[in-house]
Design a protein around this motif. Structure first.
Motif, short mmCIF file in Angstrom:
data_model
loop_
_atom_site.label_atom_id
_atom_site.label_comp_id
_atom_site.label_asym_id
_atom_site.label_seq_id
_atom_site.Cartn_x
_atom_site.Cartn_y
_atom_site.Cartn_z
N ARG A 81 -8.32 -4.03 -4.72
CA ARG A 81 -7.43 -4.25 -5.87
C ARG A 81 -7.86 -3.38 -7.05
O ARG A 81 -7.02 -2.78 -7.72
CB ARG A 81 -7.43 -5.73 -6.28
CG ARG A 81 -6.48 -6.01 -7.43
CD ARG A 81 -6.52 -7.45 -7.88
NE ARG A 81 -5.94 -8.37 -6.91
CZ ARG A 81 -5.72 -9.66 -7.16
NH1 ARG A 81 -6.01 -10.16 -8.36
NH2 ARG A 81 -5.19 -10.44 -6.23
N TYR A 82 -9.17 -3.29 -7.29
CA TYR A 82 -9.65 -2.46 -8.40
C TYR A 82 -9.41 -0.98 -8.11
O TYR A 82 -9.10 -0.19 -9.02
CB TYR A 82 -11.14 -2.72 -8.66
CG TYR A 82 -11.43 -4.12 -9.15
CD1 TYR A 82 -10.60 -4.73 -10.11
CD2 TYR A 82 -12.52 -4.85 -8.68
CE1 TYR A 82 -10.85 -6.01 -10.55
CE2 TYR A 82 -12.78 -6.13 -9.12
CZ TYR A 82 -11.94 -6.71 -10.06
OH TYR A 82 -12.19 -7.99 -10.50
N LYS A 89 -5.77 -0.37 -8.81
CA LYS A 89 -5.50 -0.41 -10.26
C LYS A 89 -5.81 0.94 -10.90
O LYS A 89 -5.02 1.48 -11.69
CB LYS A 89 -6.32 -1.52 -10.91
CG LYS A 89 -6.07 -1.68 -12.42
CD LYS A 89 -6.90 -2.82 -12.97
CE LYS A 89 -6.72 -2.96 -14.48
NZ LYS A 89 -5.34 -3.30 -14.86
N SER A 119 -3.02 3.71 -12.39
CA SER A 119 -3.16 4.15 -13.78
C SER A 119 -3.33 5.66 -13.89
O SER A 119 -2.65 6.33 -14.68
CB SER A 119 -4.35 3.44 -14.42
OG SER A 119 -4.59 3.93 -15.72
N GLU A 137 2.98 3.45 -11.74
CA GLU A 137 3.66 2.20 -12.07
C GLU A 137 5.17 2.36 -12.27
O GLU A 137 5.96 1.56 -11.79
CB GLU A 137 3.04 1.57 -13.32
CG GLU A 137 3.65 0.23 -13.67
CD GLU A 137 3.03 -0.40 -14.91
OE1 GLU A 137 3.75 -1.13 -15.62
OE2 GLU A 137 1.82 -0.16 -15.17
N PHE A 171 0.13 -8.01 -13.67
CA PHE A 171 -0.55 -7.10 -12.75
C PHE A 171 0.47 -6.26 -11.98
O PHE A 171 0.62 -6.40 -10.76
CB PHE A 171 -1.42 -7.88 -11.75
CG PHE A 171 -2.41 -8.80 -12.40
CD1 PHE A 171 -3.60 -8.30 -12.92
CD2 PHE A 171 -2.16 -10.16 -12.48
CE1 PHE A 171 -4.51 -9.14 -13.52
CE2 PHE A 171 -3.07 -11.01 -13.08
CZ PHE A 171 -4.26 -10.51 -13.60
N GLU A 176 0.45 -3.35 -10.95
CA GLU A 176 -0.12 -2.49 -9.90
C GLU A 176 -0.16 -3.18 -8.53
O GLU A 176 -0.26 -2.53 -7.49
CB GLU A 176 -1.53 -2.03 -10.28
CG GLU A 176 -2.59 -3.12 -10.34
CD GLU A 176 -2.65 -3.84 -11.68
OE1 GLU A 176 -3.55 -4.69 -11.85
OE2 GLU A 176 -1.80 -3.57 -12.55
#
Length: 411
Positions: A236-237, A240, A244, A249, A263, A265
């Motif tokens: 997940r990180y 993200k 970014s 997005e 969230f 993402e």
């Protein structure tokens, strides 16, 4: 001495004749696909998208995007199969700069000829439903599953995160070549390309005639939002940072991001985006996907002492606790597909229990005499039955180690 020489010659002749008989019998008893396997591979040349700069479509290093097209024929001349190439992602400047110097980020370093096999084969005995379609492989050079739209400049380095533009540029290049008049179309992909199939499925439909039969397939692209063995959200990180950095997005499904405002993402993960896909979809995945096993469930950061190393290389070497962790991962994957499995009337599934990653592009796993099977059905048969609506295809395998047809392809 002469007698001994004659005996040796007779023995050599006998052995040669025996070998000739054995080869003849093998060819007579071999299926057509066995004979074809010894034939020349289908190599397809690269096409650079010359008009890509007008759209701002560049690979990471600024080179032109590309694809490989092999024309259809006969009844398949107006049908199209587009296959996204896979190859992971980059989510920070350092890894993207490295990627830009390789075939994963530049067409300058790519092979200019690609082998078309499995779902891309032009042989009816190896690819019975799609062999005569126009088949296209979209080369992957952006590092964000064809979904980013940003540029990085710091005075010394320049990186183009233009996956979304690459997707658009290739489609626009193909439309006048016949894609715009397609009767049937299938958008497919493997790994990061399989994820791209989720991300671009609805958009693909908008380019094609309203009366065309358009469907999508993801092979090994159902990447889970799963905690690793130390309960950290490693994947997940990673996502993200990727979303970014590469400006992803704004290209994710708007309905999905609106429902995940805190969230957005997360809509990069298929399990959250799937319910917003309106085009018929087929999910091909291993319940023990090797990439996810090695990088999402047990990344090196979660196993610094290598307790899982033997298990990663050979499932038979896993201890009972490790096997239980793998079975929990399988359950989580099936649960994530639960609503799709239960309620999707036009969707298809083939979830086997092989330790593999990507099974549609390899002839051995797509369609051959010893291909993996679920309920005695090969992957090619399951996908074909689903696409042509011959019968409902939602196959989920029993848990490891029950499947004896698996090709466990562990890197």
């Amino acid at each position: 001495m002469l007698k001994l020489k004659r005996e040796r010659m007779a023995t050599t002749t006998t052995n040669a004749n025996a070998l000739l008989v054995a080869i003849t019998l093998a060819l007579l008893t071999c299926s057509p696909r066995c004979i074809y396997s010894a034939e020349r591979r289908l190599l397809v040349g690269m096409t650079l998208v010359r008009n890509a700069p007008a759209l701002g479509a560049f690979c990471l290093d600024g080179s032109l995007p590309a694809y490989h097209l092999h024309r259809g024929f006969g009844a398949g001349a107006r049908n199209w199969l587009l296959q996204f190439e896979g190859g992971g992602w980059c989510n920070d400047i350092e890894s993207c700069l490295e990627r830009a110097k390789s075939r994963r980020g530049s067409t300058r370093y790519m092979t200019k000829w690609e082998v078309f096999s499995g779902i891309l084969s032009n042989n009816a005995s190896l690819n019975p439903d799609f062999y005569n379609w126009n088949r296209v492989k979209l080369r992957y050079c952006d590092g964000a599953s064809f979904a980013g739209d940003a540029v990085f400049k710091n005075g010394t380095s320049l990186l183009y995160f233009r996956g979304q533009k690459i997707w658009e540029a290739i489609i626009l290049d193909l439309l006048p070549k016949g894609l715009g008049q397609a009767r049937k179309a299938l958008l497919s992909g493997c790994s990061a390309g399989g994820l791209a199939s989720f991300l671009h499925c609805n958009n693909f439909t908008k380019y094609l005639p309203s009366n065309a039969s358009v469907k999508c397939l993801s092979d090994a692209g159902f990447f889970l939002d799963e905690r690793d063995i130390t309960s950290n959200h490693t994947m997940r990180y990673f996502v993200k940072d990727l979303v970014s950095l590469q400006g992803v997005e704004k290209n994710l499904d708007e309905n999905c991001t609106a429902s995940s405002l805190d969230f957005p993402e997360l809509c990069f993960f298929p399990q959250y985006a799937l319910k917003f896909i309106t085009t018929p979809f087929f999910i091909l995945n291993s319940a023990y996907d090797v990439y996810q096993f090695h990088h999402i469930l047990v990344p090196s950061s979660a196993d610094p002492h290598g307790h899982w190393n033997r298990c990663k290389l050979n499932p038979a070497a896993c201890n009972p606790e490790q096997l239980n962790t793998l079975q929990e991962f399988r359950r989580d994957m099936i649960v994530a597909m639960g609503l799709f499995y239960k309620y999707s009337r036009r969707g298809g599934l083939f979830i086997n229990s092989c330790f593999a990653h990507c099974q549609s592009e390899s002839q051995d796993t797509w369609f051959s005499a010893d291909s993996p099977r679920v309920h005695n059905k090969t992957i090619a048969e399951a996908v074909g039955d689903w696409y042509f609506s011959r019968r409902i295809t939602k196959e989920i395998d029993c848990p490891y180690p029950c499947d004896t047809t698996c090709h466990n392809l562990i890197p």
